[in-house]
Design a protein around this motif. Structure first.
Motif, PDB file in Angstrom:
ATOM      1  N   LEU A  12      -0.898 -60.196 -64.503  1.00  0.00           N
ATOM      2  CA  LEU A  12       0.305 -60.513 -64.587  1.00  0.00           C
ATOM      3  C   LEU A  12       0.459 -61.307 -66.058  1.00  0.00           C
ATOM      4  O   LEU A  12       1.247 -60.677 -67.046  1.00  0.00           O
ATOM      5  N   LEU A  13      -0.366 -62.245 -66.306  1.00  0.00           N
ATOM      6  CA  LEU A  13      -0.451 -62.922 -67.272  1.00  0.00           C
ATOM      7  C   LEU A  13      -1.013 -62.181 -68.739  1.00  0.00           C
ATOM      8  O   LEU A  13      -0.648 -62.215 -69.793  1.00  0.00           O
ATOM      9  N   LEU A  14      -1.894 -61.168 -68.398  1.00  0.00           N
ATOM     10  CA  LEU A  14      -2.627 -60.348 -69.400  1.00  0.00           C
ATOM     11  C   LEU A  14      -1.634 -59.261 -69.702  1.00  0.00           C
ATOM     12  O   LEU A  14      -2.105 -58.485 -70.703  1.00  0.00           O
ATOM     13  N   GLY A  15      -0.582 -58.995 -68.909  1.00  0.00           N
ATOM     14  CA  GLY A  15       0.056 -57.879 -69.301  1.00  0.00           C
ATOM     15  C   GLY A  15      -0.291 -56.501 -68.864  1.00  0.00           C
ATOM     16  O   GLY A  15       0.332 -55.508 -69.022  1.00  0.00           O
ATOM     17  N   GLN A  16      -1.309 -56.516 -67.793  1.00  0.00           N
ATOM     18  CA  GLN A  16      -1.926 -55.435 -67.444  1.00  0.00           C
ATOM     19  C   GLN A  16      -0.916 -54.680 -66.381  1.00  0.00           C
ATOM     20  O   GLN A  16      -0.983 -53.536 -66.125  1.00  0.00           O
ATOM     21  N   THR A  17      -0.204 -55.585 -65.768  1.00  0.00           N
ATOM     22  CA  THR A  17       0.704 -55.417 -64.521  1.00  0.00           C
ATOM     23  C   THR A  17       2.021 -55.928 -64.806  1.00  0.00           C
ATOM     24  O   THR A  17       2.194 -56.979 -65.110  1.00  0.00           O
ATOM     25  N   VAL A  18       2.929 -54.967 -64.376  1.00  0.00           N
ATOM     26  CA  VAL A  18       4.290 -55.420 -64.880  1.00  0.00           C
ATOM     27  C   VAL A  18       4.816 -56.532 -63.445  1.00  0.00           C
ATOM     28  O   VAL A  18       4.818 -55.911 -62.513  1.00  0.00           O
ATOM     29  N   ASN A  19       5.413 -57.570 -63.742  1.00  0.00           N
ATOM     30  CA  ASN A  19       5.876 -58.518 -62.681  1.00  0.00           C
ATOM     31  C   ASN A  19       7.000 -58.088 -62.238  1.00  0.00           C
ATOM     32  O   ASN A  19       8.236 -58.666 -62.343  1.00  0.00           O
ATOM     33  N   THR A  20       7.149 -57.182 -61.435  1.00  0.00           N
ATOM     34  CA  THR A  20       8.495 -56.560 -60.850  1.00  0.00           C
ATOM     35  C   THR A  20       8.886 -57.317 -59.578  1.00  0.00           C
ATOM     36  O   THR A  20       9.905 -57.152 -59.156  1.00  0.00           O
ATOM     37  N   ASP A  21       7.923 -58.058 -58.891  1.00  0.00           N
ATOM     38  CA  ASP A  21       8.172 -58.753 -57.863  1.00  0.00           C
ATOM     39  C   ASP A  21       9.270 -59.936 -58.101  1.00  0.00           C
ATOM     40  O   ASP A  21      10.383 -59.959 -57.157  1.00  0.00           O
ATOM     41  N   THR A  22       9.141 -60.439 -59.058  1.00  0.00           N
ATOM     42  CA  THR A  22      10.282 -61.699 -59.385  1.00  0.00           C
ATOM     43  C   THR A  22      11.470 -60.898 -59.475  1.00  0.00           C
ATOM     44  O   THR A  22      12.646 -61.630 -58.949  1.00  0.00           O
ATOM     45  N   THR A  23      11.710 -59.726 -60.252  1.00  0.00           N
ATOM     46  CA  THR A  23      12.934 -59.338 -60.277  1.00  0.00           C
ATOM     47  C   THR A  23      13.774 -58.677 -58.897  1.00  0.00           C
ATOM     48  O   THR A  23      14.774 -58.993 -58.424  1.00  0.00           O
ATOM     49  N   ILE A  24      12.626 -58.338 -58.187  1.00  0.00           N
ATOM     50  CA  ILE A  24      13.085 -57.718 -56.978  1.00  0.00           C
ATOM     51  C   ILE A  24      13.644 -59.114 -55.834  1.00  0.00           C
ATOM     52  O   ILE A  24      14.728 -59.166 -55.381  1.00  0.00           O
ATOM     53  N   VAL A  25      12.841 -60.196 -56.063  1.00  0.00           N
ATOM     54  CA  VAL A  25      13.259 -61.314 -55.108  1.00  0.00           C
ATOM     55  C   VAL A  25      14.507 -61.958 -55.741  1.00  0.00           C
ATOM     56  O   VAL A  25      15.154 -62.661 -55.044  1.00  0.00           O
ATOM     57  N   ALA A  26      14.624 -62.411 -57.208  1.00  0.00           N
ATOM     58  CA  ALA A  26      15.827 -62.913 -57.854  1.00  0.00           C
ATOM     59  C   ALA A  26      17.033 -62.098 -57.228  1.00  0.00           C
ATOM     60  O   ALA A  26      17.824 -62.844 -56.948  1.00  0.00           O
ATOM     61  N   LYS A  27      17.069 -60.842 -57.265  1.00  0.00           N
ATOM     62  CA  LYS A  27      18.122 -60.108 -56.825  1.00  0.00           C
ATOM     63  C   LYS A  27      18.731 -60.372 -55.353  1.00  0.00           C
ATOM     64  O   LYS A  27      19.437 -60.492 -55.137  1.00  0.00           O
ATOM     65  N   ALA A  28      17.383 -60.319 -54.657  1.00  0.00           N
ATOM     66  CA  ALA A  28      17.689 -60.571 -53.241  1.00  0.00           C
ATOM     67  C   ALA A  28      18.194 -61.994 -52.966  1.00  0.00           C
ATOM     68  O   ALA A  28      19.016 -62.193 -51.977  1.00  0.00           O
ATOM     69  N   LEU A  29      17.783 -63.034 -53.878  1.00  0.00           N
ATOM     70  CA  LEU A  29      18.058 -64.300 -53.391  1.00  0.00           C
ATOM     71  C   LEU A  29      19.626 -64.459 -53.725  1.00  0.00           C
ATOM     72  O   LEU A  29      20.458 -65.169 -53.178  1.00  0.00           O
ATOM     73  N   SER A  30      19.906 -63.640 -54.906  1.00  0.00           N
ATOM     74  CA  SER A  30      21.323 -63.979 -55.303  1.00  0.00           C
ATOM     75  C   SER A  30      22.292 -63.381 -54.423  1.00  0.00           C
ATOM     76  O   SER A  30      23.241 -64.133 -54.316  1.00  0.00           O
ATOM     77  N   ALA A  31      21.794 -62.062 -53.791  1.00  0.00           N
ATOM     78  CA  ALA A  31      22.548 -61.752 -52.701  1.00  0.00           C
ATOM     79  C   ALA A  31      22.719 -62.329 -51.371  1.00  0.00           C
ATOM     80  O   ALA A  31      23.861 -62.366 -50.601  1.00  0.00           O
ATOM     81  N   LEU A  32      21.669 -63.447 -51.242  1.00  0.00           N
ATOM     82  CA  LEU A  32      21.917 -64.388 -50.161  1.00  0.00           C
ATOM     83  C   LEU A  32      22.743 -65.692 -50.323  1.00  0.00           C
ATOM     84  O   LEU A  32      22.802 -66.663 -49.633  1.00  0.00           O
ATOM     85  N   GLY A  33      23.134 -65.761 -51.598  1.00  0.00           N
ATOM     86  CA  GLY A  33      23.636 -67.038 -52.124  1.00  0.00           C
ATOM     87  C   GLY A  33      22.704 -68.300 -52.455  1.00  0.00           C
ATOM     88  O   GLY A  33      23.091 -69.295 -52.321  1.00  0.00           O
ATOM     89  N   ILE A  34      21.433 -67.791 -52.532  1.00  0.00           N
ATOM     90  CA  ILE A  34      20.395 -69.151 -52.914  1.00  0.00           C
ATOM     91  C   ILE A  34      20.220 -68.960 -54.403  1.00  0.00           C
ATOM     92  O   ILE A  34      19.761 -68.104 -54.953  1.00  0.00           O
TER      93      ILE A  34
END
Length: 415
Positions: A12-34
């Motif tokens: 992830l740090l080298l940019g070889q893999t796009v960090n989509t996990d954080t996007t998914i979790v961030a949206k899910a947390l927002s929907a939960l009010g966290i």
């Protein structure tokens, strides 16, 4: 509750893999009010990972990690997080059995067993799409730790099935977010027009975001139930609609092409496209929408003048006198595509994508044509001046889809 996400992996740090996990979790947390306070990426290094875990547990109520749960030597998340939380790793029998079943036809190695070692006393989160289970536990200080595998397909399934319900049960309030999508008004101009609404928004809150040729307003309300929170958003969304008029093209819909396809369905009409500059991008966006096959006839990519004449019926005289990038050519492209396809309505586009100017016009010169029950029309569209070819092509598709949307709205209102 306040949360922190820690994504683990040197790739992830080298940019070889796009960090989509954080996007998914961030949206899910927002929907939960966290509230998500921090999101970080750490490589496969015990020392740095350990420090990041200590920092997260010190300042946040919930630590969510993604990645580093696999069978290889650089998968260090479980060991490091468990040690930082004062937990021993023990063999989890059900997870071990899942591994045995998964590798029933061979391939089970001693390294694979590492994935069944989980923090003592944790709740195991079964991975239906892979081998590494997730887990959740509380630290001695009451902090919640959730560890999830890195592959998004695996992580998202575990989140939806186990984590979201678990966190929702701990929340006294819920968040409901609604998305108002606006075209033809820039972020700054929109913020100025909605100044009082934005300034005084506390609950619901209103936040603008710009990108992709449009501006999105996120309206978020917090209440005891989803129904109460949704009701709180209604007058705010109405205020935005009153101010923006037809430039507000959608509420709670994903994209412009979805709106266009739904309008075509509602009107019982079909569409064809005739593209030069965008090379089929408009047709591609329309056909990405489920149900497009019922309303989309065909897409013509008439890139050369010869094909504009042969397929779309653009007159040689028009091309000679006005060039391929002109109001006249855009109109004839739409008219010709309509006649060829037998569709109810046609949209065309021609222009200069760049990065260099051409004898036919400067970069960003774009014309859109329409043909259908309201007659044949063409117009020059406003484009931000950019030398970025990909950006110009993408923005031009938005402009063409918007012109088609407005044409369909006019037909709808005339009935």
């Amino acid at each position: 509750m306040q949360a922190e996400v820690l994504s683990v992996g040197t790739e992830l740090l080298l940019g070889q893999t796009v960090n989509t996990d954080t996007t998914i979790v961030a949206k899910a947390l927002s929907a939960l009010g966290i509230d998500l306070l921090y999101a970080a990426v750490v490589g496969d290094n015990v020392g740095r990972l350990e420090k990041a875990v200590y920092d997260a547990l010190d300042r946040s109520d919930i630590l969510i990690t993604t990645g580093g749960l696999g069978p290889t030597g650089d998968d260090l998340t479980k060991e490091t997080v468990a040690a930082a939380a004062g937990k021993k790793l023990v063999l989890h029998e059900q997870s071990y059995q899942h591994l045995l079943d998964y590798f029933a036809n061979g391939g089970m190695t001693e390294n694979q067993m590492k994935q069944a070692m989980l923090p003592e006393g944790c709740t195991a989160l079964k991975n239906d799409n892979g081998t590494a289970p997730g887990c959740a536990f509380r630290t001695d200080k009451g902090k919640i730790v959730i560890m999830l595998p890195g592959p998004p397909r695996e992580m998202k399934n575990i989140w939806n099935k186990y984590v979201a319900p678990m966190l929702a049960a701990k929340q006294d309030e819920v968040l409901v977010s609604r998305y108002c999508r606006v075209v033809n008004i820039g972020e700054s101009a929109l913020e100025d027009r909605l100044y009082d609404l934005l300034k005084n928004s506390t609950n619901p809150t209103v936040a603008p975001y710009a990108g992709g040729g449009e501006t999105m307003l996120r309206v978020t309300a917090k209440a005891k139930t989803k129904e109460e929170a949704y009701a709180m958003t209604i007058p705010v969304v109405q205020a935005i609609a009153d101010e923006c008029g037809d430039d507000l093209y959608a509420v709670d819909q994903d994209c412009m092409e979805q709106v266009v396809v739904e309008l075509l369905h509602e009107l019982g009409m079909t569409v064809c496209t005739c593209e030069s500059m965008t090379g089929g991008l408009i047709a591609g966006r329309i056909t990405n929408i489920p149900g497009a096959s019922d309303v989309f006839e065909c897409g013509l990519v008439t890139y050369s003048n010869r094909i504009k004449h042969k397929l779309a019926g653009v007159a040689v005289k028009t091309l000679d006198e006005h060039t391929a990038v002109s109001l006249e050519t855009a109109a004839e492209m739409a008219q010709g595509a309509l006649a060829l396809s037998g569709a109810s309505v046609a949209v065309s586009i021609t222009g200069v994508a760049g990065p260099d100017d051409t004898p036919e016009g400067e970069v960003g010169t774009v014309f859109v044509g329409l043909a259908g029950p309201l007659g044949v029309r063409s117009a020059k569209v406003d484009m931000l001046r950019s030398r970025d070819r990909a950006y110009n092509r993408s923005l031009a598709t938005v402009k063409a889809l918007d012109a088609l949307r407005l044409y369909l709205l006019e037909i709808k209102r005339s009935r």
